[in-house]
Design a protein around this motif. Structure first.
Motif, mmCIF file in Angstrom:
data_model
loop_
_atom_site.group_PDB
_atom_site.id
_atom_site.type_symbol
_atom_site.label_atom_id
_atom_site.label_comp_id
_atom_site.label_asym_id
_atom_site.label_seq_id
_atom_site.Cartn_x
_atom_site.Cartn_y
_atom_site.Cartn_z
ATOM 1 N N TRP A 55 -4.128 -6.788 5.358
ATOM 2 C CA TRP A 55 -3.254 -6.581 6.259
ATOM 3 C C TRP A 55 -2.416 -7.722 6.692
ATOM 4 O O TRP A 55 -2.789 -8.730 6.927
ATOM 5 C CB TRP A 55 -3.917 -6.046 7.678
ATOM 6 C CG TRP A 55 -4.346 -4.544 7.859
ATOM 7 C CD1 TRP A 55 -5.622 -4.195 7.479
ATOM 8 C CD2 TRP A 55 -3.333 -3.435 8.035
ATOM 9 N NE1 TRP A 55 -5.415 -2.660 7.591
ATOM 10 C CE2 TRP A 55 -4.381 -2.220 7.980
ATOM 11 C CE3 TRP A 55 -2.023 -3.369 8.382
ATOM 12 C CZ2 TRP A 55 -3.609 -1.026 8.210
ATOM 13 C CZ3 TRP A 55 -1.603 -2.007 8.753
ATOM 14 C CH2 TRP A 55 -2.289 -1.089 8.759
ATOM 15 N N HIS A 61 0.882 -1.287 0.200
ATOM 16 C CA HIS A 61 -0.117 -0.063 0.298
ATOM 17 C C HIS A 61 0.899 1.377 0.136
ATOM 18 O O HIS A 61 1.693 1.248 0.761
ATOM 19 C CB HIS A 61 -0.771 0.055 1.386
ATOM 20 C CG HIS A 61 -1.971 0.926 1.095
ATOM 21 N ND1 HIS A 61 -1.628 2.364 1.421
ATOM 22 C CD2 HIS A 61 -3.186 0.824 1.077
ATOM 23 C CE1 HIS A 61 -2.950 2.913 1.400
ATOM 24 N NE2 HIS A 61 -3.659 2.133 1.153
ATOM 25 N N ARG A 101 0.162 -3.263 4.561
ATOM 26 C CA ARG A 101 -0.917 -3.658 3.636
ATOM 27 C C ARG A 101 -0.425 -4.077 1.965
ATOM 28 O O ARG A 101 0.284 -3.446 1.796
ATOM 29 C CB ARG A 101 -1.996 -2.631 3.383
ATOM 30 C CG ARG A 101 -2.860 -2.382 4.571
ATOM 31 C CD ARG A 101 -3.863 -1.074 4.846
ATOM 32 N NE ARG A 101 -2.765 -0.027 5.009
ATOM 33 C CZ ARG A 101 -2.832 1.440 4.916
ATOM 34 N NH1 ARG A 101 -4.180 1.596 4.822
ATOM 35 N NH2 ARG A 101 -1.744 2.300 5.093
ATOM 36 N N TYR A 102 -0.744 -5.228 1.618
ATOM 37 C CA TYR A 102 -0.550 -5.691 0.540
ATOM 38 C C TYR A 102 -1.868 -5.659 -0.379
ATOM 39 O O TYR A 102 -3.096 -5.965 -0.042
ATOM 40 C CB TYR A 102 -0.054 -7.288 0.593
ATOM 41 C CG TYR A 102 1.465 -7.341 0.589
ATOM 42 C CD1 TYR A 102 2.020 -7.718 -0.504
ATOM 43 C CD2 TYR A 102 2.096 -6.829 1.669
ATOM 44 C CE1 TYR A 102 3.585 -7.634 -0.583
ATOM 45 C CE2 TYR A 102 3.503 -6.909 1.711
ATOM 46 C CZ TYR A 102 4.230 -7.403 0.510
ATOM 47 O OH TYR A 102 5.745 -7.418 0.395
ATOM 48 N N ARG A 103 -1.695 -5.341 -1.758
ATOM 49 C CA ARG A 103 -2.576 -5.285 -2.561
ATOM 50 C C ARG A 103 -2.964 -6.587 -3.076
ATOM 51 O O ARG A 103 -2.226 -7.413 -3.288
ATOM 52 C CB ARG A 103 -2.393 -4.435 -3.745
ATOM 53 C CG ARG A 103 -3.628 -4.107 -4.847
ATOM 54 C CD ARG A 103 -3.344 -3.065 -5.612
ATOM 55 N NE ARG A 103 -1.836 -3.097 -6.371
ATOM 56 C CZ ARG A 103 -1.234 -3.527 -7.275
ATOM 57 N NH1 ARG A 103 -2.202 -4.460 -7.901
ATOM 58 N NH2 ARG A 103 -0.122 -3.600 -7.861
ATOM 59 N N TYR A 129 -6.993 -4.318 -0.286
ATOM 60 C CA TYR A 129 -5.721 -4.406 0.410
ATOM 61 C C TYR A 129 -5.762 -5.453 1.727
ATOM 62 O O TYR A 129 -7.249 -5.592 2.229
ATOM 63 C CB TYR A 129 -5.101 -3.165 0.966
ATOM 64 C CG TYR A 129 -4.687 -2.194 -0.113
ATOM 65 C CD1 TYR A 129 -2.977 -2.451 -0.351
ATOM 66 C CD2 TYR A 129 -5.283 -1.404 -0.930
ATOM 67 C CE1 TYR A 129 -2.728 -1.916 -1.423
ATOM 68 C CE2 TYR A 129 -4.526 -1.003 -2.039
ATOM 69 C CZ TYR A 129 -3.288 -0.930 -2.213
ATOM 70 O OH TYR A 129 -2.714 -0.491 -3.185
ATOM 71 N N ASP A 157 2.019 2.657 3.128
ATOM 72 C CA ASP A 157 3.073 1.798 4.092
ATOM 73 C C ASP A 157 4.420 1.605 3.456
ATOM 74 O O ASP A 157 5.261 0.758 3.914
ATOM 75 C CB ASP A 157 2.359 0.299 4.040
ATOM 76 C CG ASP A 157 0.817 0.381 4.861
ATOM 77 O OD1 ASP A 157 0.656 1.269 5.953
ATOM 78 O OD2 ASP A 157 0.109 -0.677 4.671
#
Length: 156
Positions: A99, A63, A89-91, A97, A66
């Motif tokens: 966590w 993200h 957070r990753y897409r 997203y 982040d």
């Protein structure tokens, strides 16, 4: 590359089996910023294939809010920091997203590889936010009740 001895080949298959069995997101990453290998749980959690995750820098999936913190954590690892834990957070493939809570031990001396695990804590984060929202709502109701009680006392 020379073929692996029979015992090494068997050990590699067993490690792959263990890696594939994890519910957590396991990853081997290079200090240069690419995933070398991801466990199947990545596809389950985020929807990306292993090929998609390993063909682009991992920072592409982080993200935007982040990224600076994630880069700072990666720099600590390059400097040989001990075990790191952090969240980011990753897409996901659907554009949302998730966590992730990370545990990243320091790299083996002389290696440029990191062996890390991440746990999807999105549902926990949502539950925490719901609790905070309910607490704010409860506090507002308590304030309203206190005001109503003072007005009743003044009227009486």
């Amino acid at each position: 590359m020379a073929p692996l001895p029979p015992d090494a080949d068997r050990l590699e298959r067993e490690l792959d089996r263990f890696f594939s069995n994890s519910l957590d997101l396991m990853v081997v990453a290079s200090l240069e910023g690419y995933f070398r290998k991801v466990s199947p749980s990545w596809t389950t959690a985020l929807g990306w294939t292993a090929e998609e995750l390993t063909s682009r820098p991992w920072l592409d999936f982080v993200h935007p809010d982040d990224r600076d913190r994630t880069i700072a954590e990666a720099e600590k690892q390059k400097q040989g920091a001990s075990v790191l834990t952090f969240e980011n957070r990753y897409r996901a493939r659907d554009g949302g997203y998730r966590w992730l809570w990370w545990r990243v031990p320091s790299p083996t001396p002389g290696s440029d590889l990191l062996y890390a695990t991440a746990r999807d804590v999105t549902d926990l984060k949502r539950a925490e936010e719901e609790i905070r929202r309910l607490n704010r709502e409860l506090e507002a109701r308590v304030r309203d009740a206190e005001i109503a009680n003072r007005e009743l006392e003044a009227f009486a």
